[in-house]
Every structure is written in C-alpha cells, then in structure tokens.
Design a protein around this motif. Structure first.
Motif, mmCIF file in Angstrom:
data_model
loop_
_atom_site.group_PDB
_atom_site.id
_atom_site.type_symbol
_atom_site.label_atom_id
_atom_site.label_comp_id
_atom_site.label_asym_id
_atom_site.label_seq_id
_atom_site.Cartn_x
_atom_site.Cartn_y
_atom_site.Cartn_z
ATOM 1 N N ARG A 1 -0.365 -7.075 2.257
ATOM 2 C CA ARG A 1 1.427 -6.315 3.036
ATOM 3 C C ARG A 1 2.469 -6.995 2.052
ATOM 4 O O ARG A 1 3.869 -6.714 2.456
ATOM 5 C CB ARG A 1 1.864 -6.379 4.531
ATOM 6 C CG ARG A 1 0.874 -5.609 5.427
ATOM 7 C CD ARG A 1 1.049 -5.570 7.030
ATOM 8 N NE ARG A 1 0.384 -5.103 7.664
ATOM 9 C CZ ARG A 1 1.560 -4.173 8.296
ATOM 10 N NH1 ARG A 1 2.761 -4.098 8.115
ATOM 11 N NH2 ARG A 1 0.552 -3.004 8.974
ATOM 12 N N ASP B 1 9.617 5.336 5.747
ATOM 13 C CA ASP B 1 10.180 3.911 7.122
ATOM 14 C C ASP B 1 8.903 4.388 8.094
ATOM 15 O O ASP B 1 8.925 3.261 8.748
ATOM 16 C CB ASP B 1 11.271 3.637 6.910
ATOM 17 C CG ASP B 1 12.085 4.469 7.530
ATOM 18 O OD1 ASP B 1 12.228 5.138 7.573
ATOM 19 O OD2 ASP B 1 13.407 3.968 8.390
ATOM 20 N N TRP C 1 0.684 -1.032 0.056
ATOM 21 C CA TRP C 1 0.047 -0.404 0.416
ATOM 22 C C TRP C 1 0.525 1.584 -0.207
ATOM 23 O O TRP C 1 2.228 1.542 0.500
ATOM 24 C CB TRP C 1 -1.159 -0.082 1.506
ATOM 25 C CG TRP C 1 -0.039 -0.366 2.787
ATOM 26 C CD1 TRP C 1 -0.060 -0.583 3.597
ATOM 27 C CD2 TRP C 1 0.188 1.059 2.928
ATOM 28 N NE1 TRP C 1 0.141 -0.915 4.645
ATOM 29 C CE2 TRP C 1 0.408 0.240 4.724
ATOM 30 C CE3 TRP C 1 0.411 2.836 3.010
ATOM 31 C CZ2 TRP C 1 1.424 2.379 5.588
ATOM 32 C CZ3 TRP C 1 0.623 3.403 3.958
ATOM 33 C CH2 TRP C 1 2.025 2.557 4.912
ATOM 34 N N GLN C 2 0.251 2.144 -0.331
ATOM 35 C CA GLN C 2 0.677 3.560 -0.756
ATOM 36 C C GLN C 2 -0.163 4.637 0.207
ATOM 37 O O GLN C 2 -1.460 4.288 -0.743
ATOM 38 C CB GLN C 2 1.260 4.002 -1.920
ATOM 39 C CG GLN C 2 2.238 2.781 -2.549
ATOM 40 C CD GLN C 2 3.529 2.975 -1.908
ATOM 41 O OE1 GLN C 2 4.820 4.280 -0.644
ATOM 42 N NE2 GLN C 2 4.284 2.202 -1.681
ATOM 43 N N ARG D 1 -5.664 4.990 0.575
ATOM 44 C CA ARG D 1 -4.822 4.469 -0.062
ATOM 45 C C ARG D 1 -4.985 3.914 -0.815
ATOM 46 O O ARG D 1 -6.309 3.688 -1.622
ATOM 47 C CB ARG D 1 -4.354 3.735 0.840
ATOM 48 C CG ARG D 1 -3.463 4.459 2.843
ATOM 49 C CD ARG D 1 -3.018 3.012 3.494
ATOM 50 N NE ARG D 1 -3.573 1.974 4.037
ATOM 51 C CZ ARG D 1 -3.359 1.018 4.390
ATOM 52 N NH1 ARG D 1 -1.951 1.265 4.974
ATOM 53 N NH2 ARG D 1 -3.675 0.333 4.267
ATOM 54 N N ASN E 1 -3.210 1.455 9.214
ATOM 55 C CA ASN E 1 -3.172 -0.020 8.640
ATOM 56 C C ASN E 1 -4.666 -0.421 8.608
ATOM 57 O O ASN E 1 -4.747 -1.050 9.109
ATOM 58 C CB ASN E 1 -1.834 0.213 9.887
ATOM 59 C CG ASN E 1 -0.542 0.502 8.916
ATOM 60 O OD1 ASN E 1 -0.605 1.075 7.682
ATOM 61 N ND2 ASN E 1 0.166 1.009 9.836
ATOM 62 N N THR F 1 0.610 0.010 -4.569
ATOM 63 C CA THR F 1 2.455 0.676 -5.042
ATOM 64 C C THR F 1 1.206 0.619 -6.692
ATOM 65 O O THR F 1 1.574 1.459 -7.340
ATOM 66 C CB THR F 1 3.086 -0.226 -5.075
ATOM 67 O OG1 THR F 1 3.316 0.043 -3.744
ATOM 68 C CG2 THR F 1 4.341 0.409 -6.361
ATOM 69 N N SER G 1 -0.812 6.974 10.115
ATOM 70 C CA SER G 1 -0.118 5.372 10.257
ATOM 71 C C SER G 1 -0.620 4.563 10.707
ATOM 72 O O SER G 1 -1.699 3.960 9.861
ATOM 73 C CB SER G 1 1.449 5.422 9.384
ATOM 74 O OG SER G 1 2.090 4.615 9.533
ATOM 75 N N THR H 1 7.800 8.488 -0.105
ATOM 76 C CA THR H 1 6.950 7.434 0.701
ATOM 77 C C THR H 1 8.502 7.382 1.366
ATOM 78 O O THR H 1 9.150 7.459 1.441
ATOM 79 C CB THR H 1 6.394 6.035 1.239
ATOM 80 O OG1 THR H 1 5.343 5.835 2.181
ATOM 81 C CG2 THR H 1 7.224 4.940 0.268
ATOM 82 N N GLU I 1 6.134 5.729 7.887
ATOM 83 C CA GLU I 1 4.597 6.078 7.435
ATOM 84 C C GLU I 1 4.372 4.889 6.579
ATOM 85 O O GLU I 1 3.406 4.272 6.524
ATOM 86 C CB GLU I 1 4.897 7.165 6.356
ATOM 87 C CG GLU I 1 4.966 6.581 5.402
ATOM 88 C CD GLU I 1 4.619 8.329 4.648
ATOM 89 O OE1 GLU I 1 4.387 9.262 4.535
ATOM 90 O OE2 GLU I 1 4.150 8.075 3.064
ATOM 91 N N ASN I 2 5.415 4.113 5.982
ATOM 92 C CA ASN I 2 5.102 2.469 5.215
ATOM 93 C C ASN I 2 6.314 1.906 5.522
ATOM 94 O O ASN I 2 7.575 1.626 4.992
ATOM 95 C CB ASN I 2 5.160 2.985 4.047
ATOM 96 C CG ASN I 2 4.598 1.637 3.445
ATOM 97 O OD1 ASN I 2 4.431 0.518 3.437
ATOM 98 N ND2 ASN I 2 3.983 2.011 1.814
ATOM 99 N N PHE J 1 6.632 -1.991 3.241
ATOM 100 C CA PHE J 1 7.493 -1.821 1.911
ATOM 101 C C PHE J 1 9.087 -1.317 2.303
ATOM 102 O O PHE J 1 9.485 -0.989 0.971
ATOM 103 C CB PHE J 1 6.641 0.026 1.427
ATOM 104 C CG PHE J 1 6.665 0.166 -0.055
ATOM 105 C CD1 PHE J 1 7.169 -0.850 -0.816
ATOM 106 C CD2 PHE J 1 7.366 1.502 -0.415
ATOM 107 C CE1 PHE J 1 6.522 -0.544 -2.485
ATOM 108 C CE2 PHE J 1 8.281 1.508 -1.447
ATOM 109 C CZ PHE J 1 7.511 0.468 -2.568
#
Length: 282
Positions: A263, A117, A73-74, A93, A255, A96, A251, A115, A119-120, A123
């Motif tokens: 994921r 690490d 996800w983004q 969201r 989720n 990708t 964030s 993006t 917030e995501n 990924f």
C-alpha cells in the motif's frame, strides 16, 4: 512504421491552435481564484491562480511520481472506465507503475488510469498531501478522483454530478454540451476524433493547461482528449462513482485477494523488465 488507431486519433492534434497563456483555444469563461467565484455556476468555467499549482506540478513529474506512488495498486479498466474481471480472482489489479508502463502503452486501445477514493482510498490519501482544494470548491465532496492518460486517450461523452478537475501535467481538450443537448444517449466514441472530424453541434471547446481547473455544473455532457504524453489530473465530483461491476464490497474483496501488493511505495526503481513510455525514460 505500423499505422495504429492511435495515429488516427491524434492526427488532428497538430491543428489545435493554442497559445502559451492557455487563453487561446478556449471559449469558456476564465476566472481567477483570487476573484469572487459564484457558488453555483450555470456553465463550465476555467479557474486560474491555484495556490497548489507550483508545488504539485513539480512534485508529480513522471519519475518523481512513480518513485513515490508506483507500487500503489490500481483496478484495471477498459476504454469505457469499467473494471476488468478475471475468472478466478473476480477482479483485475496491477501496480501504478505497471499500469503506466504497460497498459497505457497499448497504442491500439484507448486506455486511461481513472480512480477515486471510494475504490482506492490508500492511493488517494497519499496524493491528497500534495494539494489543497480551493475554497470555492470544498462543497464538491461526493468523492475525490485522479486520472492519468497518454496522448490520444479519451473519456467519451458522458455526464454526472457537479465536478472540478485540476490539470497537473500535460494539456487536455474538453468539449461541453448542456444537459438538454441530446434526445437520446450519444454514441461513445474517442473524443480525440473531434479534433479531426468536428465535435457534436453546439459543443463548447477548451484546451486546459497545467495549473488550471475546469469546474462544471450538474448533468453537463462532457468529453476529453489527452493532448500530451503525460496528462495527469486531480479533482472531485458530487454523487457516487459510476463504475459497473465495482462497489464497496467488491473493492474490499479485491483488497483481500491482493494482499501481496504493498500500500506504500519504498523508494525503488521500476523493474528492469518494464518497457516504459518514452516520456517515462526522461
């Protein structure tokens, strides 16, 4: 053909004079990572001979990248890299693959995938297995970041902590000005216009090529313009992400609300309903 604002943004790109070696079209100092690298640069530098270059540039070609990472996800963000919010869910969201095939294909807007690490984390953790941070840059550890942009997309003039950005695919134009360059905050415009109309007075210019790293000190003003259809970069920055409307709790809330998005990405093809950018068809 319908004329779009993207046509205006990229009209000056054909006039960028650069050579295959990547040394032309750049007035920044180039240093090899095999040389002695200063601990605290006083000005932006271009670093070459990255050991991860050959592997990551091959592994992150468009088709391979989406096959491995397309269902992560983004957060949806606007042209100022700020998170978009929905009335009901409180955040926006998408996968990708959807981000690259749909959002970045809206030629009337200046959009990019950006993006980190904070917030995501899932990924970014998946990406980290494909590259190694060069030894002179391991001290830059505020957060790791990733960006992908289509041709004509830009990150307008802004500044933040010390950073390094490794260009993996495509070329990127950079403009730099020292911390004291402006008495007031400069206007946020698409920096690709600088190729046609000229940059702010005194700006240093550089075209970054795949495999090259740009490293710049704290608080230096900078702006970028994606010169190719598939412009992809990885890096790290000191400090914390500056994204309005997004923090660690937000964030985590997103989720929780979007548990249906996987994921990890099984080896599947993009949905047939997608309308990909031309370079994603290759």
């Amino acid at each position: 053909r319908r004329h779009s604002r993207t046509d205006d943004r990229i009209s000056g790109m054909q006039r960028v004079s650069v050579g295959a070696s990547g040394s032309e079209g750049c007035n920044l100092i180039h240093l090899s990572l095999d040389q002695h690298i200063p601990r605290n640069p006083r000005q932006p530098l271009v670093l070459t001979d990255w050991q991860s270059e050959q592997h990551i540039c091959a592994a992150w070609q468009p088709g391979k990248f989406l096959k491995r990472f397309g269902l992560f996800w983004q957060f949806e963000k606007n042209e100022f890299v700020q998170v978009l919010h929905h009335v009901k869910s409180g955040c926006a969201r998408m996968s990708t693959t959807d981000m690259l095939m749909h959002r970045l294909n809206q030629t009337s807007r200046n959009l990019l995938l950006f993006t980190n690490d904070k917030e995501n984390a899932p990924f970014m953790a998946a990406l980290q297995g494909d590259y190694a941070t060069p030894a002179p840059l391991v001290h830059v550890r505020g957060f790791r970041m990733f960006s992908c942009a289509s041709r004509g997309s830009s990150h307008a003039l802004h500044r933040h902590g010390e950073s390094w950005i490794a260009q993996v695919l495509g070329r990127k134009a950079w403009w730099f000005l020292p911390p004291h360059a402006f008495r007031s905050k400069p206007a946020r415009v698409n920096a690709c216009k600088y190729l046609r109309d000229g940059p702010p007075r005194g700006a240093s210019f550089c075209v970054q090529y795949p495999g090259q790293l740009v490293w710049f000190p704290n608080r230096w003003w900078h702006a970028t313009c994606a010169l190719d259809e598939w412009s992809l970069a990885i890096g790290a920055q000191q400090g914390n992400p500056s994204v309005q409307g997004l923090n660690l709790s937000a964030s985590a809330d997103c989720n929780q609300r979007h548990r249906h998005l996987p994921r990890a990405h099984p080896a599947t093809e993009p949905r047939k309903s997608a309308r990909p950018l031309s370079f994603l068809r290759r």
